[in-house]
Design a protein around this motif. Structure first.
Motif, PDB file in Angstrom:
ATOM      1  N   MET A 169       0.844  -1.195   0.000  1.00  0.00           N
ATOM      2  CA  MET A 169       0.000   0.000   0.000  1.00  0.00           C
ATOM      3  C   MET A 169       0.880   1.246   0.000  1.00  0.00           C
ATOM      4  O   MET A 169       2.095   1.175   0.132  1.00  0.00           O
ATOM      5  CB  MET A 169      -0.918  -0.008   1.229  1.00  0.00           C
ATOM      6  CG  MET A 169      -1.775  -1.257   1.331  1.00  0.00           C
ATOM      7  SD  MET A 169      -2.641  -1.411   2.911  1.00  0.00           S
ATOM      8  CE  MET A 169      -1.275  -1.772   4.019  1.00  0.00           C
ATOM      9  N   GLY A 170       0.279   2.422  -0.091  1.00  0.00           N
ATOM     10  CA  GLY A 170       1.027   3.664  -0.082  1.00  0.00           C
ATOM     11  C   GLY A 170       1.472   4.057   1.318  1.00  0.00           C
ATOM     12  O   GLY A 170       1.167   3.402   2.314  1.00  0.00           O
ATOM     13  N   LEU A 171       2.195   5.179   1.388  1.00  0.00           N
ATOM     14  CA  LEU A 171       2.789   5.630   2.652  1.00  0.00           C
ATOM     15  C   LEU A 171       1.755   5.822   3.749  1.00  0.00           C
ATOM     16  O   LEU A 171       1.922   5.327   4.869  1.00  0.00           O
ATOM     17  CB  LEU A 171       3.571   6.930   2.423  1.00  0.00           C
ATOM     18  CG  LEU A 171       4.258   7.559   3.634  1.00  0.00           C
ATOM     19  CD1 LEU A 171       5.577   8.198   3.214  1.00  0.00           C
ATOM     20  CD2 LEU A 171       3.376   8.608   4.307  1.00  0.00           C
ATOM     21  N   MET A 172       0.659   6.517   3.453  1.00  0.00           N
ATOM     22  CA  MET A 172      -0.317   6.843   4.490  1.00  0.00           C
ATOM     23  C   MET A 172      -1.039   5.596   4.991  1.00  0.00           C
ATOM     24  O   MET A 172      -1.129   5.342   6.195  1.00  0.00           O
ATOM     25  CB  MET A 172      -1.327   7.866   3.953  1.00  0.00           C
ATOM     26  CG  MET A 172      -2.313   8.383   4.992  1.00  0.00           C
ATOM     27  SD  MET A 172      -1.519   9.337   6.338  1.00  0.00           S
ATOM     28  CE  MET A 172      -0.872  10.743   5.424  1.00  0.00           C
ATOM     29  N   VAL A 173      -1.564   4.790   4.054  1.00  0.00           N
ATOM     30  CA  VAL A 173      -2.343   3.622   4.452  1.00  0.00           C
ATOM     31  C   VAL A 173      -1.458   2.592   5.157  1.00  0.00           C
ATOM     32  O   VAL A 173      -1.871   1.966   6.141  1.00  0.00           O
ATOM     33  CB  VAL A 173      -3.049   2.989   3.232  1.00  0.00           C
ATOM     34  CG1 VAL A 173      -3.783   1.722   3.629  1.00  0.00           C
ATOM     35  CG2 VAL A 173      -4.027   3.991   2.623  1.00  0.00           C
ATOM     36  N   THR A 174      -0.229   2.412   4.675  1.00  0.00           N
ATOM     37  CA  THR A 174       0.673   1.440   5.300  1.00  0.00           C
ATOM     38  C   THR A 174       1.027   1.871   6.720  1.00  0.00           C
ATOM     39  O   THR A 174       1.048   1.047   7.650  1.00  0.00           O
ATOM     40  CB  THR A 174       1.943   1.265   4.464  1.00  0.00           C
ATOM     41  OG1 THR A 174       1.583   0.916   3.122  1.00  0.00           O
ATOM     42  CG2 THR A 174       2.819   0.160   5.032  1.00  0.00           C
ATOM     43  N   THR A 175       1.308   3.142   6.914  1.00  0.00           N
ATOM     44  CA  THR A 175       1.599   3.633   8.259  1.00  0.00           C
ATOM     45  C   THR A 175       0.377   3.500   9.157  1.00  0.00           C
ATOM     46  O   THR A 175       0.482   3.089  10.320  1.00  0.00           O
ATOM     47  CB  THR A 175       2.061   5.097   8.213  1.00  0.00           C
ATOM     48  OG1 THR A 175       3.144   5.228   7.292  1.00  0.00           O
ATOM     49  CG2 THR A 175       2.516   5.570   9.593  1.00  0.00           C
ATOM     50  N   ASN A 176      -0.793   3.823   8.616  1.00  0.00           N
ATOM     51  CA  ASN A 176      -2.031   3.677   9.389  1.00  0.00           C
ATOM     52  C   ASN A 176      -2.291   2.231   9.784  1.00  0.00           C
ATOM     53  O   ASN A 176      -2.879   1.960  10.835  1.00  0.00           O
ATOM     54  CB  ASN A 176      -3.222   4.208   8.588  1.00  0.00           C
ATOM     55  CG  ASN A 176      -3.227   5.719   8.479  1.00  0.00           C
ATOM     56  OD1 ASN A 176      -2.451   6.407   9.125  1.00  0.00           O
ATOM     57  ND2 ASN A 176      -4.100   6.237   7.637  1.00  0.00           N
ATOM     58  N   SER A 177      -1.883   1.300   8.932  1.00  0.00           N
ATOM     59  CA  SER A 177      -2.038  -0.111   9.276  1.00  0.00           C
ATOM     60  C   SER A 177      -1.105  -0.507  10.412  1.00  0.00           C
ATOM     61  O   SER A 177      -1.446  -1.366  11.229  1.00  0.00           O
ATOM     62  CB  SER A 177      -1.777  -0.985   8.049  1.00  0.00           C
ATOM     63  OG  SER A 177      -2.776  -0.777   7.075  1.00  0.00           O
ATOM     64  N   SER A 178       0.065   0.106  10.467  1.00  0.00           N
ATOM     65  CA  SER A 178       1.007  -0.223  11.536  1.00  0.00           C
ATOM     66  C   SER A 178       0.544   0.319  12.885  1.00  0.00           C
ATOM     67  O   SER A 178       0.769  -0.309  13.922  1.00  0.00           O
ATOM     68  CB  SER A 178       2.405   0.304  11.198  1.00  0.00           C
ATOM     69  OG  SER A 178       2.517   1.694  11.412  1.00  0.00           O
ATOM     70  N   THR A 179      -0.104   1.490  12.887  1.00  0.00           N
ATOM     71  CA  THR A 179      -0.597   2.076  14.139  1.00  0.00           C
ATOM     72  C   THR A 179      -1.986   1.566  14.514  1.00  0.00           C
ATOM     73  O   THR A 179      -2.461   1.829  15.619  1.00  0.00           O
ATOM     74  CB  THR A 179      -0.696   3.608  14.022  1.00  0.00           C
ATOM     75  OG1 THR A 179      -1.618   3.942  12.965  1.00  0.00           O
ATOM     76  CG2 THR A 179       0.661   4.248  13.743  1.00  0.00           C
ATOM     77  N   LEU A 180      -2.634   0.868  13.611  1.00  0.00           N
ATOM     78  CA  LEU A 180      -4.026   0.414  13.705  1.00  0.00           C
ATOM     79  C   LEU A 180      -5.026   1.561  13.532  1.00  0.00           C
ATOM     80  O   LEU A 180      -6.229   1.354  13.743  1.00  0.00           O
ATOM     81  CB  LEU A 180      -4.294  -0.358  15.002  1.00  0.00           C
ATOM     82  CG  LEU A 180      -3.987  -1.856  14.986  1.00  0.00           C
ATOM     83  CD1 LEU A 180      -4.913  -2.619  14.091  1.00  0.00           C
ATOM     84  CD2 LEU A 180      -2.539  -2.168  14.660  1.00  0.00           C
ATOM     85  N   VAL A 181      -4.576   2.752  13.143  1.00  0.00           N
ATOM     86  CA  VAL A 181      -5.508   3.820  12.786  1.00  0.00           C
ATOM     87  C   VAL A 181      -6.396   3.359  11.635  1.00  0.00           C
ATOM     88  O   VAL A 181      -7.595   3.639  11.597  1.00  0.00           O
ATOM     89  CB  VAL A 181      -4.760   5.117  12.417  1.00  0.00           C
ATOM     90  CG1 VAL A 181      -5.670   6.064  11.636  1.00  0.00           C
ATOM     91  CG2 VAL A 181      -4.258   5.817  13.668  1.00  0.00           C
ATOM     92  N   ASN A 182      -5.810   2.647  10.685  1.00  0.00           N
ATOM     93  CA  ASN A 182      -6.597   2.160   9.554  1.00  0.00           C
ATOM     94  C   ASN A 182      -7.748   1.286  10.031  1.00  0.00           C
ATOM     95  O   ASN A 182      -8.867   1.366   9.515  1.00  0.00           O
ATOM     96  CB  ASN A 182      -5.697   1.383   8.592  1.00  0.00           C
ATOM     97  CG  ASN A 182      -6.272   1.304   7.199  1.00  0.00           C
ATOM     98  OD1 ASN A 182      -6.703   2.308   6.640  1.00  0.00           O
ATOM     99  ND2 ASN A 182      -6.306   0.117   6.636  1.00  0.00           N
TER     100      ASN A 182
END
Length: 359
Positions: free
Chosen positions: A178-191
């Protein structure tokens, strides 16, 4: 044959949608393509699929939705800028295949009030899974929705151990590209927090009946638990072409878009509870979801600013959610939701997040 407009055609969702259409030319016709800035790739796509109507940016997307006849609009734009095209597609009476979760989360009741029953078809793999499983029972028979999460690259780690996470580590997702934003959000569980809000808005299930389970194999994409104790789960190898194909031709299935599971080999699927102490983003999302109004928009906007600051070296990893929480707690929402109040709330959230990050 369904006529399709693809928004975000050069991104991950858009290119995979074109993969589906390329293999099913007798079933779909691309009548419009919108990209962000990549005109070269857009022109190549238009040439391959014989598309007359193309454009760059959100304004061009809204104009195309209004002026070009289509059955389905696939919104694969990233971020809350996708709200305008989402509203435009609904007003135009198109079926909205929604991969841009932020527009529903930010728009909330503005989106739901415009949508006719069944007009929004979710493309996120989790929500597509729930939509598929819900066909196995009536609405009043649903006890609980269970969204699955891979757990990202930091599954099993304590909050304390996450203090020194680097941007490269946050982008090393074990399952999805995924892109930068979605991948980072997946790591923090924000996604996943955003997906909980999306599930509530799509399916009308209260937040106290929406759970998250960590499933590292990413084979079971989500589940629906019914009042008789039965649980229906949708399982398939992780491949976004399957939910995209359903979004394009719901409720019909498109043959051959994904490989089935191999039941002749041994497999182990595991499920774990979510560690809310290490990953508080989901519980915070439920809080802002219950508050409604512009609170989800503030959550999303503050997070976007914090993620960008993290990747720029201006904020540490734990500071992402700490910043989002601080901005949400400072917010005072207006009593009614309008496009203007949403835009102002987002501007305020970004400015407030930036100020907190700058110290």
């Amino acid at each position: 044959m369904r006529k399709v407009i693809i928004l975000g055609s050069t991104g991950s969702i858009g290119t995979q949608a074109l993969d589906v259409i390329r293999a099913n030319r007798e079933r779909f016709e691309v009548v419009g393509l919108i990209a962000g800035t990549d005109r070269e790739t857009l022109d190549a796509q238009a040439a391959e699929f014989g598309v007359e109507h193309t454009g760059l940016g959100v304004a061009a997307a809204e104009e195309m939705i209004r002026d070009v006849e289509a059955d389905v609009v696939l919104n694969g734009i990233t971020g809350s800028i996708g709200l305008g095209p989402t509203l435009a597609a609904l007003r135009a009476g198109r079926t909205l295949a929604l991969a841009n979760k932020e527009s529903l989360i930010v728009g909330g009741d503005l989106v739901n009030d415009l949508a006719a029953p069944g007009q929004i078809v979710p493309v996120d793999s989790e929500h597509s899974a729930i939509a598929q499983a819900l066909r196995g029972g009536a609405a009043h028979e649903v006890r609980r929705l269970v969204l699955t999460a891979s757990g990202g690259p930091f599954r099993g780690r304590s909050r304390e151990s996450l203090a020194g996470v680097t941007p490269a580590e946050a982008l090393a997702h074990p399952t999805w590209d995924m892109g930068l934003m979605v991948t980072t959000n997946s790591s923090t569980l924000v996604n996943k927090g955003l997906e909980v809000i999306e599930a509530h808005l799509l399916f009308g299930v209260p937040y106290d009946r929406i759970d998250v389970a960590v499933h590292p194999q990413s084979i079971v994409h989500s589940m629906v638990e019914f009042i008789d104790g039965s649980t229906l789960a949708q399982a398939s190898p992780p491949d976004m072409r399957l939910p995209i194909s359903l979004g394009l031709d719901w409720p019909n299935r498109v043959a051959g878009v994904g490989a089935p599971l191999d039941w002749t080999t041994a497999q182990t699927w595991t499920f774990e509870p979510l560690d809310n102490a290490a990953f508080p983003a989901v519980e915070l999302a439920k809080t802002v979801g219950r508050a409604g109004l512009s609170y989800p928009a503030v959550y999303n906007a503050a997070n976007e600013q914090a993620v960008l600051a993290f990747h720029a070296g201006a904020l540490d990893y734990l500071g992402i959610i700490d910043t989002v929480r601080a901005v949400v707690e400072k917010h005072e929402a207006e009593d009614t939701l309008t496009l203007e109040s949403l835009a102002e709330a987002e501007r305020w959230a970004r400015a407030t997040a930036d100020a907190l990050i700058a110290g």
